[in-house]
Design an enzyme around this catalytic site. Structure first.
Site, PDB file in Angstrom:
ATOM      1  N   THR A 197     -40.637 -18.849 -31.267  1.00 34.18           N
ATOM      2  CA  THR A 197     -41.519 -19.505 -32.228  1.00 34.18           C
ATOM      3  C   THR A 197     -42.730 -20.123 -31.531  1.00 34.18           C
ATOM      4  O   THR A 197     -42.667 -20.436 -30.333  1.00 34.18           O
ATOM      5  CB  THR A 197     -40.716 -20.615 -32.947  1.00 34.18           C
ATOM      6  OG1 THR A 197     -41.612 -21.432 -33.683  1.00 34.18           O
ATOM      7  CG2 THR A 197     -39.960 -21.509 -31.971  1.00 34.18           C
ATOM      8  N   ASP A 198     -43.791 -20.366 -32.307  1.00 35.96           N
ATOM      9  CA  ASP A 198     -44.940 -21.068 -31.731  1.00 35.96           C
ATOM     10  C   ASP A 198     -44.615 -22.545 -31.484  1.00 35.96           C
ATOM     11  O   ASP A 198     -45.332 -23.231 -30.753  1.00 35.96           O
ATOM     12  CB  ASP A 198     -46.180 -20.938 -32.633  1.00 35.96           C
ATOM     13  CG  ASP A 198     -45.981 -21.460 -34.050  1.00 35.96           C
ATOM     14  OD1 ASP A 198     -44.862 -21.894 -34.384  1.00 35.96           O
ATOM     15  OD2 ASP A 198     -46.963 -21.440 -34.828  1.00 35.96           O
ATOM     16  N   GLU A 199     -43.518 -23.032 -32.094  1.00 36.17           N
ATOM     17  CA  GLU A 199     -43.211 -24.469 -31.979  1.00 36.17           C
ATOM     18  C   GLU A 199     -42.871 -24.886 -30.550  1.00 36.17           C
ATOM     19  O   GLU A 199     -42.920 -26.072 -30.220  1.00 36.17           O
ATOM     20  CB  GLU A 199     -42.076 -24.855 -32.925  1.00 36.17           C
ATOM     21  CG  GLU A 199     -42.449 -24.611 -34.372  1.00 36.17           C
ATOM     22  CD  GLU A 199     -41.634 -25.383 -35.386  1.00 36.17           C
ATOM     23  OE1 GLU A 199     -40.858 -26.269 -34.995  1.00 36.17           O
ATOM     24  OE2 GLU A 199     -41.785 -25.092 -36.577  1.00 36.17           O
ATOM     25  N   TYR A 256     -34.944 -28.514 -32.498  1.00 37.61           N
ATOM     26  CA  TYR A 256     -35.042 -27.068 -32.770  1.00 37.61           C
ATOM     27  C   TYR A 256     -35.940 -26.387 -31.740  1.00 37.61           C
ATOM     28  O   TYR A 256     -35.529 -25.434 -31.075  1.00 37.61           O
ATOM     29  CB  TYR A 256     -35.596 -26.822 -34.185  1.00 37.61           C
ATOM     30  CG  TYR A 256     -36.140 -25.417 -34.381  1.00 37.61           C
ATOM     31  CD1 TYR A 256     -35.279 -24.314 -34.394  1.00 37.61           C
ATOM     32  CD2 TYR A 256     -37.516 -25.173 -34.525  1.00 37.61           C
ATOM     33  CE1 TYR A 256     -35.777 -23.014 -34.550  1.00 37.61           C
ATOM     34  CE2 TYR A 256     -38.021 -23.889 -34.684  1.00 37.61           C
ATOM     35  CZ  TYR A 256     -37.139 -22.814 -34.700  1.00 37.61           C
ATOM     36  OH  TYR A 256     -37.638 -21.534 -34.847  1.00 37.61           O
ATOM     37  N   LYS A 273     -35.094 -23.636 -28.742  1.00 34.17           N
ATOM     38  CA  LYS A 273     -35.730 -22.312 -28.634  1.00 34.17           C
ATOM     39  C   LYS A 273     -36.421 -22.179 -27.266  1.00 34.17           C
ATOM     40  O   LYS A 273     -36.386 -21.118 -26.646  1.00 34.17           O
ATOM     41  CB  LYS A 273     -36.760 -22.114 -29.755  1.00 34.17           C
ATOM     42  CG  LYS A 273     -36.184 -22.006 -31.150  1.00 34.17           C
ATOM     43  CD  LYS A 273     -35.363 -20.746 -31.405  1.00 34.17           C
ATOM     44  CE  LYS A 273     -36.182 -19.490 -31.465  1.00 34.17           C
ATOM     45  NZ  LYS A 273     -35.344 -18.306 -31.825  1.00 34.17           N
TER      46      LYS A 273
END
Ligand code: NAD
Ligand code: DAU
Length: 349
Positions: free
Chosen positions: A129-131, A154, A158
């Protein structure tokens, strides 16, 4: 190819399974999914009975079952999507995120490495993810070189998985590729993420909860553009590389919610004729809420020849229509395990 697709009963996974089976009738897709609250076989109904599709109910942390799956189906590619994916849940209870996202990814890497052996050309695509890049200021966009700065359990889980994946390339020569994508929208998104929450609450004339001041920005991409990106990364990506996918559609949450409301006003006018935007309510902010995400996908465009095909407003309108036409799907997936969680944690909605 025999492709092991983890998390294939979830939002992106089910769209990807449908895309792969339609595009490559000679490939086999082995969907491996634990069927948590977020995974639903109903999302795979359109591929039921397709002889190129096999479904295995299993946990990616279950090493013997993962090992058996590699052996039984002679797996020669992995598309790894299985994850606990909801930021809010990771704040309420991070443990499952560490188990699935970190330990589960570790288990898959180990089993792929052992099943394929050294020197294998088989590819393991890790869908991230970009997060993991954290939060942006007013300008700029995440590139593949942006340093990691995860802010939620989260995104931290990741990020941990991404580092393990990278290490298996450098240490063991496993052919890995990691992709980072921005916020997805489209059919089959589980109804606790922003877009389905807004559509379904509006129809039920419940409040439309907007965290904080609603000025946080997300960069939206249609799920099928993401699915094509994952596929092209598998077939044309370079081992050890990282690719970002986004569609240049930055919206503040409040503007996005207002847009959805105005579309609904046209598509399904409320019986009391009041605009749906009257239901908007600003609620307590998400702790550690990232301010802005934006993705620079120039590497994927130049090196993979990928680009998004869906125009945001048109595809969002189709997504809203999909939810209007599939209200029974949303009701069924929200039954069971999800109901009690919702009742306990989101009483005020
Ligand atoms: P989702 O929550 O809709 O689906 C996740 C799926 O994984 C579910 O089917 C669930 O049953 C399965 N799963 C969970 N734990 C498992 C386990 N231990 N073993 C096997 N299966 C398990 O998530 P999504 O939105 O489809 O996201 C899929 C992947 O893409 C995730 O890795 C997520 O981090 C990543 N991603 C999502 C977005 C987005 O906007 N949704 C954007 C970028 C990246
Ligand atoms: O950026 C990619 C990520 O996008 C993925 O890695 C995650 O798996 C996916 O869930 C998504 O994360 P977000 O936290 O951005 O998505 P969510 O739909 O939960 O929230 C989108 C924005 O809307 C965010 O700024 C929080 C806000 N929000 C969310 C909900 C559920 C609200 O204002 N109200 C809400 O009720």
């Amino acid at each position: 190819m025999n492709i092991l697709l983890t998390g294939g009963a979830g939002f992106i996974g089910s769209n990807l399974a449908q895309y792969l089976l339609k595009t490559y009738p000679n490939d086999k897709v082995i969907t491996f999914d634990k069927l948590t609250y977020a995974g639903n076989l109903e999302s795979l109904k359109s591929v039921e009975g397709n002889s190129s599709h096999i479904f295995i109910k299993g946990d990616i942390c279950d090493a013997p079952l993962v090992r058996k799956t590699f052996k039984d189906y002679d797996i020669d590619a992995v598309l790894h999507l299985a994850a606990e994916s909801h930021v809010d849940r990771s704040i309420l209870g991070p443990k499952e995120f560490i188990e699935t996202n970190v330990m589960g990814t570790f288990t898959l890497l180990e089993e792929a490495k052992n099943a394929w052996g050294s020197g294998s050309e088989n590819v393991f695509v890790n869908v991230s993810t970009d997060e993991v890049y954290g939060s942006l200021g007013k300008t700029g966009a995440f590139t593949e070189l942006t340093p990691y700065a995860p802010n939620s359990p989260y995104s931290a889980s990741k990020a941990s998985a991404d580092h393990l994946v990278r290490s298996y390339f450098h240490t063991f020569g496993l052919k890995v590729i990691t992709t980072h994508c921005s916020n997805n929208y489209g059919a089959f998104q589980f109804p606790e993420k922003l877009i389905p929450v807004i559509i379904l609450n509006a129809l039920a004339r419940k409040k439309l909860p907007i965290y904080g001041d609603g000025l946080n920005i997300r960069d939206w991409i249609h799920v099928l553009d993401h699915a094509r990106g994952i596929d092209v990364a598998l077939r044309s990506g370079k081992a050890g590389e990282v690719y970002n996918f986004g569609a240049d559609a930055e919206w503040t949450n409040i503007d996005l919610v207002r847009f959805i409301c105005s579309e609904l006003d046209e598509l399904r006018p409320a019986t009391d004729t009041r605009p749906y935007s009257d239901l908007i309510e600003f609620v307590k902010d998400r702790p550690g809420h990232d301010q802005r995400y934006a993705i620079d996908s120039s590497k994927a465009k130049t090196e993979l020849g990928w680009s998004p095909e869906n125009d945001f407003k048109t595809a969002m309108r189709s997504t809203i229509k999909w939810y209007l036409d599939n209200l029974d799907w949303t009701e069924r997936v929200k039954s069971g395990e999800y109901i009690s969680y919702y009742a306990e944690n989101y009483k005020d909605r």
